[in-house]
Design a protein around this motif. Sequence first.
Motif: not given
Lengths: 115, 112
Positions: A57, A33, A37, A45, A88, A35, A90, A40-43, A105-108
């Motif tokens: 999508k 996946y 960021q 997709f 950012l 994402y 992800f 002021d926005q959430g993650l 699981y997410f990367g940095e």
Amino acid sequence: DSGVTQTPKHLITATGQRVTLRCSPRSGDLSVYWYQQSLDQGLQFLIQYYNGEERAKGNILERFSAQQFPDLHSELNLSSLELGDSALYFCASSVAYRGTGNTIYFGEGSWLTVV
Amino acid sequence: ILNVEQSPQSLHVQEGDSTNFTCSFPSSNFYALHWYRWETAKSPEALFVMTLNGDEKKKGRISATLNTKEGYSYLYIKGSQPEDSATYLCASLGGSQGNLIFGKGTKLSVKP
């Protein structure tokens, strides 16, 4: 360490340019996946791939594209970059397509700054 | 469209305080609810994946509950420590797609 590897960690580029962000999922995970960021926005997709095929999508701009390769790593290509693309990015991975009961699981993340 | 809301937006507590946050999500077409702990410059760390109504999960001093009928989940931290300072994200998996829809998070600051 989540096992998801993203490169580069930081990137500064000029408007109009094109960049590629790379992601290696956890060993054994077939689903990847992407994402975004922003401030002021959430993650948000962007897109999901499962075993090489696009599966879902989200709010992905036409200037952005992604793919998942046979070795399951994925790349997110961002072109004609604008200042507003600074964010950012992800990558995340999971074993299954839907991830209903599976952990994702997410990367940095890769910090992109467009100047 | 799936909307996931988290409250409060931020929270400041003293070391030793217990605290809780709320995540609300559309109850229709629900599949799973994920909680993450995210420290700046690190990857979001998966805390819990919850699927069943009434589910309660625990990891050390952190626990979570799930109510799928009314569309909310609570995250509890007992005896907060400075190292608990982070942003706590919840995300709902719903609909026909396999992706998570995230709330904007609750930023927790624990003062020693």
